[in-house]
Scaffold this motif. Structure first.
Motif, mmCIF file in Angstrom:
data_model
loop_
_atom_site.group_PDB
_atom_site.id
_atom_site.type_symbol
_atom_site.label_atom_id
_atom_site.label_comp_id
_atom_site.label_asym_id
_atom_site.label_seq_id
_atom_site.Cartn_x
_atom_site.Cartn_y
_atom_site.Cartn_z
ATOM 1 N N HIS A 121 9.480 -6.119 6.165
ATOM 2 C CA HIS A 121 9.072 -6.764 4.917
ATOM 3 C C HIS A 121 8.348 -5.774 4.007
ATOM 4 O O HIS A 121 7.558 -4.936 4.464
ATOM 5 C CB HIS A 121 8.162 -7.959 5.204
ATOM 6 N N TYR A 122 8.610 -5.900 2.720
ATOM 7 C CA TYR A 122 8.055 -4.966 1.748
ATOM 8 C C TYR A 122 6.540 -5.052 1.653
ATOM 9 O O TYR A 122 5.963 -6.135 1.567
ATOM 10 C CB TYR A 122 8.658 -5.232 0.370
ATOM 11 N N GLN A 123 5.928 -3.896 1.666
ATOM 12 C CA GLN A 123 4.496 -3.759 1.420
ATOM 13 C C GLN A 123 4.308 -2.452 0.664
ATOM 14 O O GLN A 123 4.793 -1.401 1.108
ATOM 15 C CB GLN A 123 3.722 -3.734 2.738
ATOM 16 N N PRO A 124 3.637 -2.475 -0.481
ATOM 17 C CA PRO A 124 3.509 -1.237 -1.256
ATOM 18 C C PRO A 124 2.626 -0.217 -0.563
ATOM 19 O O PRO A 124 1.661 -0.561 0.115
ATOM 20 C CB PRO A 124 2.880 -1.706 -2.570
ATOM 21 N N GLY A 149 13.635 2.979 0.740
ATOM 22 C CA GLY A 149 13.068 1.642 0.812
ATOM 23 C C GLY A 149 11.914 1.551 -0.158
ATOM 24 O O GLY A 149 10.766 1.338 0.218
ATOM 25 N N SER A 150 12.209 1.715 -1.460
ATOM 26 C CA SER A 150 11.166 1.957 -2.459
ATOM 27 C C SER A 150 10.477 0.704 -2.980
ATOM 28 O O SER A 150 9.504 0.809 -3.724
ATOM 29 C CB SER A 150 11.750 2.735 -3.645
ATOM 30 N N GLY A 151 10.974 -0.495 -2.624
ATOM 31 C CA GLY A 151 10.313 -1.711 -3.087
ATOM 32 C C GLY A 151 10.219 -1.755 -4.600
ATOM 33 O O GLY A 151 11.203 -1.577 -5.315
ATOM 34 N N GLU A 171 16.543 1.138 -2.874
ATOM 35 C CA GLU A 171 16.061 -0.187 -2.463
ATOM 36 C C GLU A 171 17.222 -1.170 -2.468
ATOM 37 O O GLU A 171 18.015 -1.186 -3.417
ATOM 38 C CB GLU A 171 14.953 -0.642 -3.422
ATOM 39 N N GLU A 173 16.974 -4.557 -2.465
ATOM 40 C CA GLU A 173 16.678 -5.816 -3.142
ATOM 41 C C GLU A 173 16.814 -5.643 -4.660
ATOM 42 O O GLU A 173 16.010 -4.942 -5.289
ATOM 43 C CB GLU A 173 15.278 -6.283 -2.791
ATOM 44 N N TYR A 176 13.673 -6.123 -6.995
ATOM 45 C CA TYR A 176 12.698 -5.039 -6.960
ATOM 46 C C TYR A 176 13.176 -3.858 -7.805
ATOM 47 O O TYR A 176 12.398 -3.244 -8.543
ATOM 48 C CB TYR A 176 12.465 -4.563 -5.524
ATOM 49 N N TYR A 213 7.958 4.643 4.227
ATOM 50 C CA TYR A 213 6.821 3.809 4.621
ATOM 51 C C TYR A 213 7.354 2.763 5.608
ATOM 52 O O TYR A 213 7.311 1.572 5.361
ATOM 53 C CB TYR A 213 6.189 3.141 3.404
ATOM 54 N N PRO A 215 10.432 1.645 6.455
ATOM 55 C CA PRO A 215 11.265 0.600 5.850
ATOM 56 C C PRO A 215 12.126 -0.139 6.867
ATOM 57 O O PRO A 215 12.517 -1.284 6.639
ATOM 58 C CB PRO A 215 12.134 1.378 4.860
#
Length: 272
Positions: A121-124, A149-151, A171, A173, A176, A213, A215
């Motif tokens: 799950h995305y988290q900055p 996986g840059s969100g 990314e 999504e 995003y 991060y 991903p």
């Protein structure tokens, strides 16, 4: 919180000396404390006014920084807050509020697709860790940083603001990617680009520095590392990581540690 404890906070909120850019961290702390007090006294006009005063000062700072970035003075705009962190904790701090206000990312909405197994799950990335990354890598104009996986694009956007390097966010999504692209356009960050792709299908051929991060995990992470190893056989690359994937990268025989790995700090590896 008792009224006698609140009054000094309210007084500080109206003190002009705390409205200058160098006291931004102090304002964020004051806001947090005043908002906590507001939960106990939601009808307090004094609290509402004090909070509005601090938020106005912050909005003024965000606007000035956005204008400086859009006018081509991006490298100096965030310099006062760019010092690397020295702690090993995973928490966020006042610089995340600064980054949120400056980037002013459009809300991606609620129509976010479901993740497949082994996708995270995305988290900055905490802002101070992005500054750590930039300090470690010392990116040059011929570098291309690829965020896997840059969100919402915090890392590529801040890279474009603070360095002369190109940055690419990959990314899966679409919502995003759209938000990140809109922020780049608004700030006139021509060196920040975003691609809506699955990491398994993405083009890695241009990257000189890759950032993860965590991903993905498990088999997907191993598959991604196999793809990065193939790139490292063609040329020299660097890989930065944060989170649990750092331990996996540290075990990869084709990577050399350039900066000691720690799960809650940026780790830097060299390959090729």
């Amino acid at each position: 919180m008792h009224i006698t404890a609140i009054q000094p906070l309210i007084a500080a909120a109206h003190d002009p000396q705390w409205h200058s850019p160098e006291h931004f961290a102090r304002r964020i702390d004051l806001l947090d404390r005043l908002e906590d007090a507001l939960l106990e006294q939601p009808d307090s006009a004094e609290l509402h006014t004090a909070i509005a005063t601090l938020e106005h000062a912050n909005r003024t700072l965000y606007r000035r920084l956005r204008e400086a970035i859009a006018q081509g003075r991006e490298r100096e705009a965030l310099l006062p807050w760019a010092a690397p962190a020295t702690d090993n904790t995973p928490t966020y701090d006042y610089r995340d509020a600064l980054l949120s206000g400056v980037l002013d990312l459009p809300e991606p909405g609620d129509n976010i697709g479901a993740l497949e197994p082994e996708m995270v799950h995305y988290q900055p990335t905490p802002a101070r860790r992005i500054f750590d990354l930039l300090d470690l890598c010392r990116l040059q104009a011929n570098d291309v940083l690829v965020d896997l996986g840059s969100g919402l694009g915090h890392v590529p956007l801040l890279t474009a603001i603070c360095t002369g390097a190109r940055s690419v966010g990959i990314e899966r999504e679409p919502a995003y990617v759209h938000s990140a692209h809109q922020a780049a356009v608004a700030l006139k960050l021509e060196h920040a680009n975003f691609v809506c792709q699955d990491l398994r299908d993405s083009d890695l051929s241009e990257g000189t520095v890759f950032y993860l991060y965590t991903p993905v995990m498990g088999g997907l992470l191993r598959e991604l590392l196999d793809r990065l190893e193939a790139e490292a056989k063609r040329r020299s690359i660097r890989i930065c990581s944060l989170g649990p994937c750092t331990h996996v990268l540290a075990q990869a025989p084709w990577l050399r540690v350039a900066y000691p790995p720690h799960e809650h700090r940026i780790a830097l590896f060299k390959g090729g």
